[in-house]
Design an enzyme around this catalytic site. Structure first.
Site, mmCIF file in Angstrom:
data_model
loop_
_atom_site.group_PDB
_atom_site.id
_atom_site.type_symbol
_atom_site.label_atom_id
_atom_site.label_comp_id
_atom_site.label_asym_id
_atom_site.label_seq_id
_atom_site.Cartn_x
_atom_site.Cartn_y
_atom_site.Cartn_z
ATOM 1 N N HIS A 72 0.843 -1.216 0.000
ATOM 2 C CA HIS A 72 0.000 0.000 0.000
ATOM 3 C C HIS A 72 0.872 1.257 0.000
ATOM 4 O O HIS A 72 0.675 2.158 -0.843
ATOM 5 C CB HIS A 72 -0.899 -0.012 1.230
ATOM 6 C CG HIS A 72 -1.806 1.168 1.335
ATOM 7 N ND1 HIS A 72 -3.092 1.169 0.836
ATOM 8 C CD2 HIS A 72 -1.615 2.407 1.864
ATOM 9 C CE1 HIS A 72 -3.650 2.346 1.060
ATOM 10 N NE2 HIS A 72 -2.773 3.120 1.687
ATOM 11 N N GLU A 73 1.809 1.318 0.921
ATOM 12 C CA GLU A 73 2.647 2.516 1.021
ATOM 13 C C GLU A 73 3.585 2.649 -0.181
ATOM 14 O O GLU A 73 3.900 3.769 -0.606
ATOM 15 C CB GLU A 73 3.449 2.505 2.324
ATOM 16 C CG GLU A 73 2.602 2.496 3.588
ATOM 17 C CD GLU A 73 1.623 3.655 3.653
ATOM 18 O OE1 GLU A 73 1.893 4.705 3.038
ATOM 19 O OE2 GLU A 73 0.572 3.505 4.311
ATOM 20 N N HIS A 96 1.866 4.634 -2.915
ATOM 21 C CA HIS A 96 2.005 6.078 -2.729
ATOM 22 C C HIS A 96 3.414 6.539 -3.119
ATOM 23 O O HIS A 96 3.591 7.541 -3.824
ATOM 24 C CB HIS A 96 1.748 6.449 -1.263
ATOM 25 C CG HIS A 96 0.344 6.233 -0.797
ATOM 26 N ND1 HIS A 96 -0.754 6.740 -1.449
ATOM 27 C CD2 HIS A 96 -0.148 5.576 0.292
ATOM 28 C CE1 HIS A 96 -1.857 6.417 -0.812
ATOM 29 N NE2 HIS A 96 -1.514 5.694 0.256
#
Length: 466
Positions: A26-27, A30
């Protein structure tokens, strides 16, 4: 005791590995898009709490690993850790690297990249499962129908095969269950396409449902309708020391044949009989070696997750290789090559995303119980169990959890990625940023909502253990 300690460590390790993978992906979503948009990343952190490991990469980013794997963050130049941007410390020479000074479509892309990365992970995992294992399972042929049940009233009989549920094809029992789970809490009609055992003509069967399984915390839609699947034998693998099963004389290796003169169809039927008879004496016949032995069991009374009184004896099922007991005509298997595996992986991800979003909606409007919200304890238990079942089962759980994380983060709640996207969409419409005062209020509301959900999840976890 040794097994309990072993299970604890397996569950804890599985939780750390599972959440570590999901949070990192997920990170990284980003992080990757931010770098592609020219934003300077200051810190990439996995986990919360005091850092266990910190280092500066060749790219100048501070990388952090913290001990609590329940989240992470990517800190970018020109962006606070809250929803309110702070540009006062960004010099004119650095504005081209600042998140706050990037075009709005780039900011939206950076924020959306985290959840999108989770969906991409799910697609990749389902693709791996399809290529490596294919679709394997038991044909949805009805093994029995309980008298006076909804299925019996609708005309279903032993030997009928369920071809579709609500128009969606079903090849194995797992697909039947998933399609039925999608109707939890609803009222109306469940439509099954049936290949009857006594005819070559396919027919449709309509079964009325009303607030179906809305309060059930351990729903079994197939059995709730009175449909009996192919079951593994009711064989005992081990007993809980001091439990009612041990007190009643059950031994590992026993196979339960009859209870009060009624034949036991398999393990699920046996569990249902035990749960339905708390503190009542049952006359049980078991197969022990080559002989049959009569016993008397008195299930202890406990409370399930919804507070209902159920019976429990403290016995575990014996693992059985279905390939050894399943008739060839009951087996279903579909193989995929790397190209043909893409489409079903995409479909599976889409269907489960819709299912998760629909379940959230049903909990919000009260159609299904909020007791379905799980916290880290339950996730750890399920992760440990699926890991013990094999890589295929664990990967399926990982994909489902990744989808859930992606959907939840897209909800329009301040603090979450979806809340940021909501602010940016409003900015597109009104042609100026949402006032910081409004963002601050939204932050407080978002923190309150998320905190409430976390408390509820932990409460559900604890009540399940008790």
């Amino acid at each position: 005791m040794i097994m309990m300690i072993q299970n604890f460590f397996v569950s804890a390790l599985a939780l750390i590995v599972t959440l570590g993978i999901l949070v990192t992906i997920h990170e990284f979503g980003h992080f990757w898009v931010a770098r592609r948009c020219g934003v300077k990343v200051l810190r990439f952190s996995i986990g919360f709490g005091k850092a266990v490991k910190t280092w500066i990469g060749k790219d100048g980013v501070e990388y952090v690993i913290a001990p609590i794997p329940l989240g992470g963050y990517v800190k970018m130049l020109g962006q606070e850790d809250t929803t309110v941007s702070d540009t006062s410390d960004v010099s004119a020479s650095q504005r081209h690297q600042s998140f706050a000074f990037k075009p709005i479509w780039q900011r939206m892309a950076i924020v959306a990249a985290g959840p999108i990365a989770n969906f991409l992970l799910a697609i990749f995992v389902f693709w791996i499962i399809n290529v490596s294992y294919g679709v394997k399972g038991i044909a949805p042929v009805i093994n029995g129908v309980i008298d006076d049940s909804p299925a019996y009233s609708a005309g279903l009989r032993t030997g009928d095969e369920i071809l579709a549920v609500d128009g969606e094809d079903t090849i194995i029992w797992q697909q039947v269950s998933m399609q039925m789970f999608a109707r939890m809490g609803e009222s109306g009609t469940l439509v099954l396409s049936i290949d009857p055992v006594d005819s070559n003509v396919t027919r449709e069967v309509s079964i009325p449902i009303s607030s179906w399984m809305g309060d059930d915390t351990q729903p079994n839609p197939v059995y709730d309708l009175g449909i009996v699947q192919f079951e593994i034998p009711a064989s005992i693998s081990e007993l809980v020391p001091g439990g009612r099963a041990e007190a009643g004389g059950l031994l590992p290796g026993d196979e339960v044949l009859f209870v009060d003169g009624r034949a036991i169809r398999g393990w699920t039927h046996w569990v249902d009989v035990i749960r339905s008879n708390p503190e009542l004496t049952l006359n049980v016949v078991v197969k022990r070696g080559a002989t049959e032995t009569e016993l008397q069991l008195r299930p202890a009374s406990i409370r399930d997750d919804s507070g209902r009184e159920i019976g429990s004896i403290g016995a575990y099922v014996q693992n059985v290789n279905l390939a050894d007991i399943l008739p060839p005509e009951m087996r279903r298997e579909i193989s995929y090559n790397p190209l043909s595996a893409i489409q079903p992986a995409l479909k599976e991800t889409w269907n489960k995303s819709v299912f998760v979003l629909d379940s959230i909606k049903k909990m919000v409007i009260g159609l299904i119980s909020v007791k379905h919200i799980n916290g880290p304890i339950t996730i750890a238990q399920v992760a440990g169990e699926t890991a013990s079942y094999g890589l295929e089962v664990y990967l399926g759980f990982l994909a489902l959890l990744s989808i859930s994380l992606g959907v939840l983060n897209l909800l329009p709640i301040p603090v979450l990625d979806g809340g940021h996207l909501l602010y940016y969409m409003i900015e597109v419409v009104i042609r100026r940023p949402v006032p910081e005062r409004i963002q601050a209020w939204g932050l407080q509301i978002g923190l309150l909502l998320i905190s409430g959900i976390m408390v509820l999840a932990m409460y559900n976890d604890v009540t399940r253990l008790l």
